[in-house]
Write a protein that holds these residues in place. Sequence first.
Motif, PDB file in Angstrom:
ATOM      1  N   ILE A 404       0.840  -1.205   0.000  1.00 48.58           N
ATOM      2  CA  ILE A 404       0.000   0.000   0.000  1.00 48.58           C
ATOM      3  C   ILE A 404       0.871   1.249   0.000  1.00 48.58           C
ATOM      4  O   ILE A 404       0.633   2.200  -0.757  1.00 48.58           O
ATOM      5  N   ARG A 405       1.902   1.229   0.823  1.00 47.74           N
ATOM      6  CA  ARG A 405       2.782   2.395   0.878  1.00 47.74           C
ATOM      7  C   ARG A 405       3.461   2.644  -0.475  1.00 47.74           C
ATOM      8  O   ARG A 405       3.540   3.779  -0.951  1.00 47.74           O
ATOM      9  N   ASN A 406       3.976   1.581  -1.094  1.00 45.96           N
ATOM     10  CA  ASN A 406       4.647   1.746  -2.385  1.00 45.96           C
ATOM     11  C   ASN A 406       3.693   2.240  -3.474  1.00 45.96           C
ATOM     12  O   ASN A 406       4.086   2.985  -4.368  1.00 45.96           O
ATOM     13  N   LEU A 407       2.434   1.818  -3.390  1.00 47.17           N
ATOM     14  CA  LEU A 407       1.450   2.241  -4.390  1.00 47.17           C
ATOM     15  C   LEU A 407       1.164   3.740  -4.319  1.00 47.17           C
ATOM     16  O   LEU A 407       0.917   4.385  -5.344  1.00 47.17           O
ATOM     17  N   VAL A 408       1.198   4.308  -3.106  1.00 44.66           N
ATOM     18  CA  VAL A 408       0.790   5.714  -2.958  1.00 44.66           C
ATOM     19  C   VAL A 408       1.960   6.670  -2.760  1.00 44.66           C
ATOM     20  O   VAL A 408       1.779   7.884  -2.866  1.00 44.66           O
ATOM     21  N   SER A 409       3.157   6.145  -2.476  1.00 43.54           N
ATOM     22  CA  SER A 409       4.259   7.050  -2.122  1.00 43.54           C
ATOM     23  C   SER A 409       4.624   7.999  -3.260  1.00 43.54           C
ATOM     24  O   SER A 409       5.027   9.132  -3.032  1.00 43.54           O
ATOM     25  N   ARG A 410       4.488   7.562  -4.521  1.00 49.91           N
ATOM     26  CA  ARG A 410       4.807   8.433  -5.666  1.00 49.91           C
ATOM     27  C   ARG A 410       3.571   8.776  -6.496  1.00 49.91           C
ATOM     28  O   ARG A 410       3.670   9.484  -7.486  1.00 49.91           O
ATOM     29  N   THR A 411       2.428   8.206  -6.122  1.00 50.55           N
ATOM     30  CA  THR A 411       1.187   8.467  -6.865  1.00 50.55           C
ATOM     31  C   THR A 411       0.070   8.718  -5.864  1.00 50.55           C
ATOM     32  O   THR A 411      -0.708   7.823  -5.534  1.00 50.55           O
ATOM     33  N   ARG A 412       0.001   9.951  -5.370  1.00 56.49           N
ATOM     34  CA  ARG A 412      -0.964  10.270  -4.307  1.00 56.49           C
ATOM     35  C   ARG A 412      -2.414  10.148  -4.776  1.00 56.49           C
ATOM     36  O   ARG A 412      -3.321  10.057  -3.948  1.00 56.49           O
ATOM     37  N   ASP A 413      -2.643  10.137  -6.082  1.00 53.36           N
ATOM     38  CA  ASP A 413      -4.015  10.007  -6.603  1.00 53.36           C
ATOM     39  C   ASP A 413      -4.659   8.690  -6.192  1.00 53.36           C
ATOM     40  O   ASP A 413      -5.891   8.565  -6.201  1.00 53.36           O
ATOM     41  N   PHE A 414      -3.815   7.700  -5.850  1.00 56.76           N
ATOM     42  CA  PHE A 414      -4.379   6.395  -5.464  1.00 56.76           C
ATOM     43  C   PHE A 414      -4.822   6.364  -4.002  1.00 56.76           C
ATOM     44  O   PHE A 414      -5.477   5.419  -3.574  1.00 56.76           O
ATOM     45  N   SER A 415      -4.454   7.386  -3.235  1.00 59.38           N
ATOM     46  CA  SER A 415      -4.749   7.368  -1.791  1.00 59.38           C
ATOM     47  C   SER A 415      -6.243   7.274  -1.520  1.00 59.38           C
ATOM     48  O   SER A 415      -6.688   6.433  -0.728  1.00 59.38           O
ATOM     49  N   GLN A 416      -7.030   8.130  -2.174  1.00 56.70           N
ATOM     50  CA  GLN A 416      -8.467   8.150  -1.897  1.00 56.70           C
ATOM     51  C   GLN A 416      -9.157   6.833  -2.260  1.00 56.70           C
ATOM     52  O   GLN A 416      -9.901   6.267  -1.442  1.00 56.70           O
ATOM     53  N   PRO A 417      -8.896   6.291  -3.468  1.00 54.02           N
ATOM     54  CA  PRO A 417      -9.522   4.981  -3.779  1.00 54.02           C
ATOM     55  C   PRO A 417      -9.143   3.887  -2.781  1.00 54.02           C
ATOM     56  O   PRO A 417      -9.990   3.064  -2.406  1.00 54.02           O
ATOM     57  N   ILE A 418      -7.876   3.887  -2.335  1.00 54.21           N
ATOM     58  CA  ILE A 418      -7.443   2.851  -1.389  1.00 54.21           C
ATOM     59  C   ILE A 418      -8.091   3.069  -0.026  1.00 54.21           C
ATOM     60  O   ILE A 418      -8.505   2.104   0.639  1.00 54.21           O
ATOM     61  N   LEU A 419      -8.217   4.326   0.391  1.00 55.84           N
ATOM     62  CA  LEU A 419      -8.896   4.606   1.666  1.00 55.84           C
ATOM     63  C   LEU A 419     -10.358   4.181   1.601  1.00 55.84           C
ATOM     64  O   LEU A 419     -10.917   3.677   2.582  1.00 55.84           O
ATOM     65  N   GLU A 420     -10.990   4.362   0.449  1.00 62.29           N
ATOM     66  CA  GLU A 420     -12.400   3.963   0.297  1.00 62.29           C
ATOM     67  C   GLU A 420     -12.578   2.451   0.349  1.00 62.29           C
ATOM     68  O   GLU A 420     -13.682   1.955   0.587  1.00 62.29           O
ATOM     69  N   MET A 421     -11.484   1.727   0.148  1.00 58.53           N
ATOM     70  CA  MET A 421     -11.531   0.255   0.275  1.00 58.53           C
ATOM     71  C   MET A 421     -11.437  -0.186   1.743  1.00 58.53           C
ATOM     72  O   MET A 421     -11.497  -1.381   2.034  1.00 58.53           O
ATOM     73  N   GLY A 422     -11.246   0.742   2.652  1.00 60.36           N
ATOM     74  CA  GLY A 422     -11.150   0.407   4.083  1.00 60.36           C
ATOM     75  C   GLY A 422      -9.736   0.223   4.587  1.00 60.36           C
ATOM     76  O   GLY A 422      -9.502  -0.417   5.618  1.00 60.36           O
ATOM     77  N   ALA A 423      -8.768   0.821   3.878  1.00 60.08           N
ATOM     78  CA  ALA A 423      -7.371   0.594   4.228  1.00 60.08           C
ATOM     79  C   ALA A 423      -6.993   1.136   5.603  1.00 60.08           C
ATOM     80  O   ALA A 423      -6.223   0.503   6.335  1.00 60.08           O
ATOM     81  N   GLU A 424      -7.520   2.310   5.958  1.00 55.18           N
ATOM     82  CA  GLU A 424      -7.065   2.949   7.201  1.00 55.18           C
ATOM     83  C   GLU A 424      -7.327   2.069   8.417  1.00 55.18           C
ATOM     84  O   GLU A 424      -6.446   1.865   9.261  1.00 55.18           O
ATOM     85  N   ASP A 425      -8.531   1.530   8.499  1.00 57.36           N
ATOM     86  CA  ASP A 425      -8.862   0.683   9.657  1.00 57.36           C
ATOM     87  C   ASP A 425      -8.011  -0.579   9.693  1.00 57.36           C
ATOM     88  O   ASP A 425      -7.507  -0.978  10.753  1.00 57.36           O
ATOM     89  N   LEU A 426      -7.844  -1.209   8.532  1.00 52.87           N
ATOM     90  CA  LEU A 426      -7.060  -2.451   8.488  1.00 52.87           C
ATOM     91  C   LEU A 426      -5.597  -2.207   8.861  1.00 52.87           C
ATOM     92  O   LEU A 426      -4.994  -2.989   9.599  1.00 52.87           O
ATOM     93  N   ILE A 427      -5.024  -1.129   8.355  1.00 53.41           N
ATOM     94  CA  ILE A 427      -3.617  -0.832   8.662  1.00 53.41           C
ATOM     95  C   ILE A 427      -3.472  -0.443  10.134  1.00 53.41           C
ATOM     96  O   ILE A 427      -2.500  -0.852  10.801  1.00 53.41           O
TER      97      ILE A 427
END
Length: 467
Positions: A404-427
Amino acid sequence: MAAKQITQETFDEVVQENIVEFGLEPEEALNEAVQQFESQGVDLSNIVKEAPNPTSENGQEQNHAILQTLDSLQKAIVDSDSSEMDELLGSFAEQCRRELAVRYLAGRKGAYAAVLAAGRLACEDRCSLLKALEALSALTDGQPDLLDASGQELLLQVLQGSRDAADLTFVAIRCVRHACLKHEQNRQDLVRGGVLPLLAGAIVQHGDRANVVREACSGLRIMTFDDDIRVPFGHAHDHAKMIVSDHDGLRILIEAAKAFTDDCSVLSEICATLGRLAVRNEFCQEIVDLGGLNFMVALLADCIDHQELVKQVLSAIRAIAGNDDVKDAIVNVGGTDLIVLAMSRHLASPQVCEQSCAALCMLALRKPENCSVIMEGGGALAALQAMKTHPREVAVQKQACMLIRNLVSRTRDFSQPILEMGAEDLISEARAAHRDCDDIAKAALRDLGCKVELRELWTGQKGGLAH
């Protein structure tokens, strides 16, 4: 705190006492002794737990079948009785295979010297030598410390002098494998003695024999391990480099795979070994140039239901993806979709989930274009599903957080879609449940744009740590 240990003699004395003093039947006396010691926190893993023979009158040692066999074997060696020796070596090997405790007891009572002596006596007789090597293999399984310079010399002689004999080669390599697992000194001694070209040569010489190829692959792989906690550092990298540079290991392995297109167990060993040899940038590229990447991708596609093979292929792909050019090659041949498919297909397997996340993590590292392909292929969602499925598996949680970190570290546009998948709670749950996940989970949350509480452990003031 370490578990308490006792000797076999102490255990046997208590069993005998239960029979003599308390009038228990042998089986009852044995069970009583086991319960007694286990209640005291004694580790009985190296203790042979056998009910004594009620007709015995000459002390405890003879009650153990392995010691009776060993005693008879030693006499047969003194008498040079080859037929009796062969039969006893077979019986000895069979008993040793039962459990480590039996092997441990035999090893303490001089079995190694006896088996080695039998091997030396049998050098001119292929059948007898095979029996001796099988006994040596069984005895050293889990006891690599037993092997000494004489044993190493015997194994190297057999591998050198019996290259055409598949059965002898197979058992000798198994002895090497048992002697080298978790034993750095044996590895280094055998490599100095020339074992690497003999292992690689066995794959070429017996390329149609599944058992030999499997065993030789495993033997080569163990030479690249760094698993002996008694030494500060080993020669794992040097050995891997020698296998590739000096003995053409990568080509030999990839060529060998062509003869076993339907044998998943051999293919698993080959992939696992290739992964261990991908220790340098140019080796990763060489695997691709030799057709190894196409071979592995085809395996994933064709054998997606074979869990063990899938795990080893993923591990090998993860290893070769350490090379940035190879990352692109993997993505270009559709590797990401297959990795996501493998993780989804084997979601119940923590090992497959771990290796899938780790492979995607490597592909995403420093590669924004690859991150887009992984996102489009459902890689982030599959990783989060793996986290949800295996909350107690720290390795899965860690690799998924890193992905997850590697996916968003250089492409911040992916942050919102990943957060909408429930990433924050799981991490956050992973961070709370596993101390080993704390740093990487914190980094993943930070790069996702989440608020992360940063504890100040040291204020720089006199008086100690601030809590």
